[in-house]
Design a protein around this motif. Structure first.
Motif, PDB file in Angstrom:
ATOM      1  N   ASN A  59      -2.162  45.482 -20.547  1.00 45.59           N
ATOM      2  CA  ASN A  59      -3.538  45.949 -20.712  1.00 45.59           C
ATOM      3  C   ASN A  59      -4.487  45.563 -19.580  1.00 45.59           C
ATOM      4  N   GLU A  60      -4.221  44.459 -18.929  1.00 44.71           N
ATOM      5  CA  GLU A  60      -5.109  44.015 -17.849  1.00 44.71           C
ATOM      6  C   GLU A  60      -4.557  44.375 -16.473  1.00 44.71           C
ATOM      7  N   LEU A  61      -3.255  44.182 -16.286  1.00 46.94           N
ATOM      8  CA  LEU A  61      -2.642  44.489 -14.992  1.00 46.94           C
ATOM      9  C   LEU A  61      -2.117  45.918 -14.932  1.00 46.94           C
ATOM     10  N   HIS A  62      -2.081  46.582 -16.071  1.00 43.41           N
ATOM     11  CA  HIS A  62      -1.678  47.988 -16.192  1.00 43.41           C
ATOM     12  C   HIS A  62      -0.220  48.237 -15.822  1.00 43.41           C
ATOM     13  N   TYR A  63       0.631  47.259 -16.130  1.00 41.72           N
ATOM     14  CA  TYR A  63       2.070  47.470 -16.006  1.00 41.72           C
ATOM     15  C   TYR A  63       2.547  48.248 -17.225  1.00 41.72           C
ATOM     16  N   CYS A  64       3.619  49.007 -17.063  1.00 42.78           N
ATOM     17  CA  CYS A  64       4.246  49.591 -18.244  1.00 42.78           C
ATOM     18  C   CYS A  64       4.947  48.453 -18.985  1.00 42.78           C
ATOM     19  N   GLU A  65       5.315  48.690 -20.217  1.00 40.47           N
ATOM     20  CA  GLU A  65       5.905  47.640 -21.048  1.00 40.47           C
ATOM     21  C   GLU A  65       7.164  47.051 -20.431  1.00 40.47           C
ATOM     22  N   GLY A  66       8.029  47.907 -19.896  1.00 32.63           N
ATOM     23  CA  GLY A  66       9.275  47.424 -19.302  1.00 32.63           C
ATOM     24  C   GLY A  66       9.043  46.573 -18.073  1.00 32.63           C
TER      25      GLY A  66
END
Length: 134
Positions: A59-66
């Motif tokens: 949510n903060e760094l905007h990585y996908c879950e994987g």
């Protein structure tokens, strides 16, 4: 100049630039992992209103879950075995290698397993693991 323009490169220059950028990416990834690991260890995500490091990364760094999961897992393994930071930084191990190896690593075998997995594909590392841990 457009940083994405490539048509002006000679074949040799493109080859050199690509390899240099990969080396830089490996070093940058290792440093990033060290920061993720320290942020996680300090539980700074709690101060920012997140229940977990995973939630912070998504949510903060905007990585996908994987991507979030793999980087957190790899960062935690590398904090336990700092040799992994160096192996990622110099391109000996990719993140998949660290994830595959991490559950088998001990202080007594980390150097041997890193050496055995150096510059190996996922399938080759799976064979290394299967041979050593049937």
């Amino acid at each position: 100049m457009d940083p994405y323009a490539t048509s002006h490169f000679s074949n040799d220059a493109l080859r050199h630039d690509l390899k240099a950028r990969v080396a830089n990416d490996c070093r940058s990834t290792a440093v990033l992992l060290s920061r993720i690991g320290e942020f996680d260890e300090r539980k700074l995500y709690l101060e920012d209103g997140y229940a977990s490091m995973h939630s912070y990364c998504v949510n903060e760094l905007h990585y996908c879950e994987g991507t979030a999961s793999w980087r957190i897992y790899t960062a935690r393994a590398a904090r336990r075995f700092p040799l992994l930071f160096d192996a990622v930084a110099d391109g000996r191990l990719h993140l998949t290698a660290v994830v595959l190896l991490s559950k088998y690593l001990t202080s007594g075998n980390v150097e041997e397993l890193v050496a055995a997995a150096t510059h190996r594909s996922k399938a080759e590392i799976e064979h290394v693991i299967a041979a050593r841990f049937p």
